[in-house]
Design a protein around this motif. Structure first.
Motif, PDB file in Angstrom:
ATOM      1  N   LEU A 525       0.793  -1.220   0.071  1.00 49.01           N
ATOM      2  CA  LEU A 525       0.010  -0.074   0.091  1.00 49.01           C
ATOM      3  C   LEU A 525       0.909   1.298   0.073  1.00 49.01           C
ATOM      4  O   LEU A 525       1.743   1.515   0.819  1.00 49.01           O
ATOM      5  N   ARG A 526       0.658   2.018  -0.939  1.00 50.30           N
ATOM      6  CA  ARG A 526       1.303   3.456  -1.018  1.00 50.30           C
ATOM      7  C   ARG A 526       0.509   4.597  -0.747  1.00 50.30           C
ATOM      8  O   ARG A 526      -0.740   4.728  -1.395  1.00 50.30           O
ATOM      9  N   ILE A 527       0.893   5.364   0.236  1.00 49.95           N
ATOM     10  CA  ILE A 527       0.128   6.399   0.567  1.00 49.95           C
ATOM     11  C   ILE A 527       1.046   7.711   0.230  1.00 49.95           C
ATOM     12  O   ILE A 527       2.228   8.048   0.843  1.00 49.95           O
ATOM     13  N   VAL A 528       0.455   8.744  -0.643  1.00 52.79           N
ATOM     14  CA  VAL A 528       1.328   9.856  -0.924  1.00 52.79           C
ATOM     15  C   VAL A 528       0.459  10.964  -0.678  1.00 52.79           C
ATOM     16  O   VAL A 528      -0.383  11.316  -0.541  1.00 52.79           O
ATOM     17  N   VAL A 529       1.501  11.868   0.144  1.00 51.39           N
ATOM     18  CA  VAL A 529       1.228  13.197   0.661  1.00 51.39           C
ATOM     19  C   VAL A 529       1.979  14.320  -0.160  1.00 51.39           C
ATOM     20  O   VAL A 529       3.216  14.474  -0.225  1.00 51.39           O
ATOM     21  N   GLY A 530       1.252  15.085  -0.677  1.00 55.05           N
ATOM     22  CA  GLY A 530       1.847  16.316  -1.286  1.00 55.05           C
ATOM     23  C   GLY A 530       0.969  17.754  -1.157  1.00 55.05           C
ATOM     24  O   GLY A 530      -0.028  17.740  -0.746  1.00 55.05           O
ATOM     25  N   GLU A 531       1.854  18.707  -1.652  1.00 56.21           N
ATOM     26  CA  GLU A 531       1.430  20.214  -1.553  1.00 56.21           C
ATOM     27  C   GLU A 531      -0.032  20.105  -2.408  1.00 56.21           C
ATOM     28  O   GLU A 531      -0.910  20.772  -1.661  1.00 56.21           O
ATOM     29  N   ARG A 532      -0.180  19.828  -3.393  1.00 56.80           N
ATOM     30  CA  ARG A 532      -1.441  19.846  -4.158  1.00 56.80           C
ATOM     31  C   ARG A 532      -2.706  19.230  -3.544  1.00 56.80           C
ATOM     32  O   ARG A 532      -3.690  19.819  -3.372  1.00 56.80           O
ATOM     33  N   GLY A 533      -2.290  18.004  -2.860  1.00 55.43           N
ATOM     34  CA  GLY A 533      -3.245  17.378  -2.298  1.00 55.43           C
ATOM     35  C   GLY A 533      -3.631  17.863  -0.682  1.00 55.43           C
ATOM     36  O   GLY A 533      -4.934  17.925  -0.590  1.00 55.43           O
ATOM     37  N   LEU A 534      -2.644  18.383  -0.273  1.00 53.40           N
ATOM     38  CA  LEU A 534      -3.056  19.269   1.059  1.00 53.40           C
ATOM     39  C   LEU A 534      -3.938  20.267   0.826  1.00 53.40           C
ATOM     40  O   LEU A 534      -4.896  20.671   1.684  1.00 53.40           O
ATOM     41  N   LYS A 535      -3.734  21.071  -0.346  1.00 56.37           N
ATOM     42  CA  LYS A 535      -4.766  22.251  -0.609  1.00 56.37           C
ATOM     43  C   LYS A 535      -6.146  21.877  -0.874  1.00 56.37           C
ATOM     44  O   LYS A 535      -7.097  22.421  -0.351  1.00 56.37           O
ATOM     45  N   ASP A 536      -6.269  20.483  -1.241  1.00 59.45           N
ATOM     46  CA  ASP A 536      -7.576  19.785  -1.438  1.00 59.45           C
ATOM     47  C   ASP A 536      -7.929  19.155  -0.438  1.00 59.45           C
ATOM     48  O   ASP A 536      -9.444  18.779  -0.246  1.00 59.45           O
ATOM     49  N   GLY A 537      -7.065  18.973   0.575  1.00 64.37           N
ATOM     50  CA  GLY A 537      -7.569  18.002   1.689  1.00 64.37           C
ATOM     51  C   GLY A 537      -7.711  16.752   1.502  1.00 64.37           C
ATOM     52  O   GLY A 537      -8.517  16.096   2.337  1.00 64.37           O
ATOM     53  N   THR A 538      -6.744  16.272   0.615  1.00 67.79           N
ATOM     54  CA  THR A 538      -6.862  14.705   0.207  1.00 67.79           C
ATOM     55  C   THR A 538      -5.431  14.382   0.210  1.00 67.79           C
ATOM     56  O   THR A 538      -4.377  15.010   0.218  1.00 67.79           O
ATOM     57  N   ILE A 539      -5.206  13.083   0.400  1.00 60.11           N
ATOM     58  CA  ILE A 539      -3.954  12.278   0.022  1.00 60.11           C
ATOM     59  C   ILE A 539      -4.327  11.059  -1.017  1.00 60.11           C
ATOM     60  O   ILE A 539      -5.588  10.886  -1.092  1.00 60.11           O
ATOM     61  N   GLU A 540      -3.350  10.820  -1.489  1.00 57.49           N
ATOM     62  CA  GLU A 540      -3.427   9.678  -2.595  1.00 57.49           C
ATOM     63  C   GLU A 540      -3.222   8.316  -2.004  1.00 57.49           C
ATOM     64  O   GLU A 540      -2.085   8.212  -1.390  1.00 57.49           O
ATOM     65  N   MET A 541      -3.928   7.249  -2.369  1.00 54.32           N
ATOM     66  CA  MET A 541      -3.755   6.001  -1.892  1.00 54.32           C
ATOM     67  C   MET A 541      -3.747   4.699  -3.091  1.00 54.32           C
ATOM     68  O   MET A 541      -4.704   4.986  -3.889  1.00 54.32           O
ATOM     69  N   LYS A 542      -2.876   3.912  -3.053  1.00 59.26           N
ATOM     70  CA  LYS A 542      -2.726   3.171  -4.153  1.00 59.26           C
ATOM     71  C   LYS A 542      -2.000   1.668  -3.642  1.00 59.26           C
ATOM     72  O   LYS A 542      -1.171   1.585  -3.008  1.00 59.26           O
TER      73      LYS A 542
END
Length: 589
Positions: A525-542
């Motif tokens: 499981l990969r959990i990605v935290v980035g500046e763009r996601g933080l602005k939207d209040g989300t993180i990516e999970m794959k």
């Protein structure tokens, strides 16, 4: 764990000497390094996987009632001579002499050691049954170490030994270990198949192998797609074919000159006939006495079947001098007509109307020979290796052949070692009776390699969840951004507190560079935290095995990741339960 503090030396290129997928990917993923031929160092990631496999094995052995101990790797050679295996094991046994002139061996297995221990400690039927096991480093002087950790000179093995008072007890002990093996490999997420097997140099009676189908497997697995019969090629039976009707008007056989043509291929090419219409007579020494078998020319003899057919303890191919002396005919031109030694005919020969065979004299072969007319068929048995398209012995359907990698093996040893080494118990009447033994081995390293062989893609390893070195990787894309790092560390803490193995990739590298490493290593499981996601209040999970990612709210990211991991574990547990229910009531013994 922070990636920057770990030792993970990934490689971008394929090592030149690596061929098997597991060898290539374990090297590239920074999990192993070779020290010498057949000897490997397990780097931190590889060791984590090895420990996870070991833990599953230990848990299932304990759950099955086996008792763990630890025996020395260094063994006195005298024990091997006492059991009679010193000669039969041959050069695979690593031998050395220590101070005082004592001759020792590095144990490739521990039947002798455990039998020596139990004959001193177990004396009464009241102490039976008992199953003892260990997880120990083993040594074997493998002449051709290859495929990375698949075939090595030093390896980690779980070996267990059951001791029982009678055959019924042995059956129950064997069934318990068989089921423990199934549960172990189910939990490891391996696509295994259980096959009937030969016991080989271990000895004994009933035997099953646990195989993972893969292209680099060095064993041939014969399977029936209709009834699920499965066996390795050493053990696989061949179903009966209808015998050919004898033609009353068949002409007599003819002698044909075949100058210098000794092999089936050369003879058939010279006579312009198919190899399947020819026959070959093979001579063996069964307990030192010459015997013969007649096979179809394109088939291979199965020495285990031949040995059993003649009731021999030891079977070996006869040398040319022994053949000449026993048959009066030269090697390369042997035939079944007027054979002077006991002969058994393979069943496939009985389905042939005519056959090309040796003429029992130099440079002569016979064509048009009719089995049963021109030579007697006193015994017709299955004596050959099963192959693609052969009829199943149970249902008659055409069987298929697949390559398989052995990861576990269970044997019913009987009294082979207890009789040789005087390991007895006293029954209710005080009578001394040899202990009845079983032997059960799992290659722990091979679980690791087999998982990679079965679970990989073009990007790297795809670890089953229970074996993965880390179950999740948290990937901050901008490590110099405090908000990004704070969010990533918060998710890491949530997962760690919940008992999840997680690594935080805190390297100051491009996202693609990080993602490729994580895919190569195979973290589920990969959990990605980035500046763009933080602005939207989300993180990516794959998930590693899925092509698409998904976004989840940042504020519930930790809980969402835990829910994903729990769902994956629940699916695996449900699959394991289904398999257990399917096996319920089955009696492998």
């Amino acid at each position: 764990m922070r990636w920057s503090s770990a030792l993970i030396p990934t490689l971008k290129e394929t090592p030149a000497d690596a061929v098997a997928p597991s060898h290539i990917l374990l090297l590239r993923a920074g999990m192993i390094r070779q020290l010498g031929a057949g000897a490997y160092t397990y780097l931190p990631l590889g060791l984590r996987v090895l420990h996870k496999a070991e833990a599953i094995v230990r848990q299932e052995m304990d759950a099955a009632g086996a008792v763990e101990l630890l025996m020395p790797a260094l063994q006195p050679v005298e024990l091997w001579k006492e059991s009679g295996r010193f000669e039969t094991f041959g050069d695979l046994l690593m031998k050395l002499t220590i101070s005082g002139g004592h001759h020792m061996a590095l144990g490739p297995t521990h039947e002798e050691v455990i039998t020596d221990l139990v004959r001193d400690l177990v004396r009464s039927y009241k102490q039976l049954p008992i199953t003892l096991y260990q997880i120990q480093t083993k040594f074997r002087d493998e002449p051709r170490p290859r495929f990375g950790i698949l075939r090595t000179r030093e390896f980690l093995m779980k070996d267990a030994y059951s001791f029982d008072a009678d055959v019924d007890q042995l059956g129950r002990s064997y069934d318990a270990m068989y089921e423990a093996y199934c549960r172990t490999f189910d939990r490891c997420g391996l696509p295994y198949v259980v096959v009937d097997a030969e016991s080989g140099p271990i000895g004994g009676d009933a035997s099953h192998e646990f195989m993972v189908p893969c292209s680099t497997g060095e064993d041939k697995v014969i399977q029936c797609p209709s009834c699920n019969y499965a066996a390795n090629q050493e053990k696989a039976e061949v179903g009966e074919s209808a015998a050919a009707p004898q033609r009353a008007d068949a002409p007599p056989y003819e002698a044909k000159p075949t100058p210098g043509k000794r092999t089936i291929r050369d003879v058939c090419a010279f006579l312009k006939v198919d190899e399947a219409t020819s026959g070959k007579l093979l001579v063996f020494l069964a307990d030192g006495k010459p015997v013969a078998v007649l096979l179809r020319g394109d088939h291979e003899a199965n020495e285990a079947k031949v040995r059993r057919a003649f009731g021999a303890a030891v079977l070996a191919p006869a040398d040319p001098d022994s053949i000449q002396k026993a048959t009066g005919a030269p090697m390369g031109f042997l035939g079944p007509i007027a054979i002077k030694i006991p002969m058994i005919v393979d069943r496939a020969v009985t389905a042939m109307e005519t056959i090309v065979v040796g003429g029992n004299e130099v440079d002569v072969h016979l064509t048009g020979v009719v089995p049963g007319r021109d030579f007697p068929i006193d015994r017709a048995l299955d004596l050959r290796n099963a192959d693609e398209g052969d009829p199943c012995p149970r249902c008659g359907a055409a069987m298929v052949v697949k390559a398989g990698l052995e990861i576990g093996h269970v044997f019913k040893l009987g009294t082979k070692y207890s009789k040789a080494m005087g390991a007895n118990y006293q029954d209710e009447k005080g009578t001394e009776i040899p202990l009845i033994m079983g032997c059960y081995g799992i290659g722990v390293n091979r679980i690791v390699a087999a998982a990679v062989e079965a679970c990989h893609d073009a990007n790297g390893i795809v670890w089953p969840l229970n074996l993965a070195p880390y179950q999740a990787a948290v990937v901050p894309l901008q490590v110099n951004n405090k908000a990004v790092m704070d969010a990533a560390e918060a998710i890491e803490r949530r997962l760690t507190e919940a008992g999840v193995d997680v690594i935080l990739d805190d390297r100051d590298q491009r996202p693609g560079f990080k993602f490729k490493d994580i895919d190569l290593i195979g973290i589920p499981l990969r959990i990605v935290v980035g500046e763009r996601g933080l602005k939207d209040g989300t993180i990516e999970m794959k998930w590693r095995h899925e092509s698409e990612s998904k976004n989840v709210p940042l504020e519930t990211a930790g809980d969402a990741a835990l829910a994903e991991l729990k769902a994956a574990r629940d699916r695996l547990a449900a699959d394991c339960q289904v398999r257990r229910e399917q096996r319920a009531g089955a009696k492998p013994s």
